[in-house]
Design an enzyme around this catalytic site. Sequence first.
Site, PDB file in Angstrom:
ATOM      1  N   GLU A  67       9.022  -1.574  -2.890  1.00  0.00           N
ATOM      2  CA  GLU A  67       9.032  -3.013  -2.676  1.00  0.00           C
ATOM      3  C   GLU A  67       7.614  -3.663  -3.034  1.00  0.00           C
ATOM      4  O   GLU A  67       6.581  -3.526  -2.435  1.00  0.00           O
ATOM      5  CB  GLU A  67       9.140  -3.377  -1.173  1.00  0.00           C
ATOM      6  CG  GLU A  67       9.776  -4.877  -0.857  1.00  0.00           C
ATOM      7  CD  GLU A  67       8.389  -5.609  -0.378  1.00  0.00           C
ATOM      8  OE1 GLU A  67       8.611  -6.827  -0.332  1.00  0.00           O
ATOM      9  OE2 GLU A  67       7.306  -4.998   0.118  1.00  0.00           O
ATOM     10  N   ASP A 105       7.260  -0.309   1.886  1.00  0.00           N
ATOM     11  CA  ASP A 105       7.065  -1.699   2.248  1.00  0.00           C
ATOM     12  C   ASP A 105       5.558  -2.113   1.655  1.00  0.00           C
ATOM     13  O   ASP A 105       4.831  -1.239   1.751  1.00  0.00           O
ATOM     14  CB  ASP A 105       7.298  -2.172   3.658  1.00  0.00           C
ATOM     15  CG  ASP A 105       6.973  -3.595   3.720  1.00  0.00           C
ATOM     16  OD1 ASP A 105       7.665  -4.385   3.367  1.00  0.00           O
ATOM     17  OD2 ASP A 105       5.713  -4.013   4.535  1.00  0.00           O
TER      18      ASP A 105
END
Length: 648
Positions: A331, A289
């Site tokens: 991401e 992330d």
Amino acid sequence: MIADADLAMDLMGHYSRLLQGPLLLMDETEQAIFRLRFEQHLADILRPLLPLYGHRPDFELWVYKFLEIAAQAYADRSGELRLLDLARVSEPDWFQQANMIGYVCYADRFAGDLAGVIKKIPYLQELGVNYLHLMPLLQTRPGANDGGYAVMDYRQVDERLGNMADLAELAGSLRSNGISLCIDLVCNHTAKEHTWARQALAGDPVYQAYYLMYPDRIMPDQYELTLREIFPDFAPGNFTYYPEIARWVWTTFNEYQWDLNYSNPAVFAEMLATMLYLANQGVEVLRLDAVAFMWKRLGTDSENQPEAHALLQAFRALSRLAAPGLLLKAEAIVSPTQLVPYLGRGEATNKECEIAYHNLFMVMLWSSLAERRVALMTHALQQIPAIPTGTAWTTYARCHDDIGWAVTEEDAAAVGLNGFLHRAFLSDFYSGRFPGTFARGATFQFNPKNGDRRISGSLASLAGLEAALEAGDSLAIELAVGRILLLHNMIIAFGGIPLLYMGDEIGLLNDARYRDDPDLAGDNRWMHRPYMDWELAQQRHDEKRIAGRIFQGLARLIQVRKQTPALHAAARTLPVWTHNEAVLGLIRESPRGRLLVLANFSDYQQFVTAHRLHELGFEGLSTDRLTGRSVESWHGVYLRPYASIWLA
Ligand code: GLC
């Protein structure tokens, strides 16, 4: 800086120490396998670590520590997972193949808990899914937690979902049904309730060094001059003051999400151990992330720094020692020129992340639908550099996040648009303000400083289904279903791994219930994170129902895709001009076959001329893979509203 050659020699010394340490109890073959990997990946381990930590006098100690973590994880890895590693290493393109279909959901919203997900495997198989991304499921802070992206314990599963044993069991059940499990590793920040943060708040300097904290505003003010604001609306600024320690803490996202300090090798070591721990539970893909933010540099936006790439390369190289089957997904919702390097470049080609989100394609799909023109999409996609042959995009139309209008001034100008005005138009269109719009969405994070407005809303509502149903207008419903299927068609036809977001396969609309929950009410991204509607899903076999039409349409697309080897991700998808502004052309030249995808982004019938088809190399008789019908190119091709054909 320590000379590489000396270091390499010491590392062989390190290897002998590992034999006395984590590898001690392994048999000779297992040790030999580790040694092979060690020799194979040593250079790739050191290359990124040197610029990160090579200046430290204790560098060698840290390198040993990292190797020890990897060796221990190797020793702990189950026989079944070692076998998986072997399978992956001998078929390295497994995730690039045309049969890949991904599905993304929150475990609780989809099936109650982790055990519930096991029961839904047949449903996933009905769709042809072989990659399941479960949204954040590790222990989060109580109360608001940014959809799970504020983790307080990386080794515990959120107790509402189950425990670590349940996760391992789920991973195993999925695998035995041909489905790879992907979960999030929130590696840029922890919740402020994580034990590291708690100890930092209690004044422990060791843990304060895990984060980025400043005694006064001098440094934060300097940094702020060039930083973006990610949540300008509910979390303005990038630093938060904590009176108990009299420190400003770096908090890129919400106040309760503390950015980790990766210039501290102890943080790298902790995250490496976490990563391999999760891999050893049977997780096959880690979605890393917010990777763009992992390294800060004064005078820059502190995104996409070379060291952020070095960190990912080091994670990957070290993970090869213990779990070479593990895939890393970046991401990074950044511009294409900044994005492609996450898939590795230069010496690190194919040695960083294997997969990354194709954010630009997603944005362009929505832009083209609103405009009923594909000029901007065609141009913008043509500018994207090719990705390394050993990597793949994940393509998606909707995810759990908002849509930010990543339209550059240059791309807009190239097709006669003004970037600022076009972005404003898209925000108006999808928030439902633009006269005549079909979309029902909402503004997310209005930034008065630059006029930026992002968009929330479910795929079906943004594509017009909600408004059409409300109006009871059967033609509008027809068109909305056409748009929903077209968007899915595009992510499936592009190559890479298409990711379906839970509920989109049956046309779930915006869900307003989040407003009743005080922890969610402030964040309208929850409107497009609905609970699965299993009652509606029962209509999925009935094509007289809307849910059935979408589901069956999608299932057919997926079946065709699985039998279209030309969609292997190693070949590049090139957007081509069709000489019709409403029709997108995507061409694939691959040793596995040629494919021309034509797609009508308007609500009128469109035509592509025979002349153009010939120019694109499609002369004579072709087959539309979607219908199996033959197409005589000398007649040109007619496309119904929102229809697509795949010419082979
Ligand atoms: C990623 C997630 C988003 C989250 C943010 C902070 O962008 O997709 O939902 O808010 O990271 O963790």
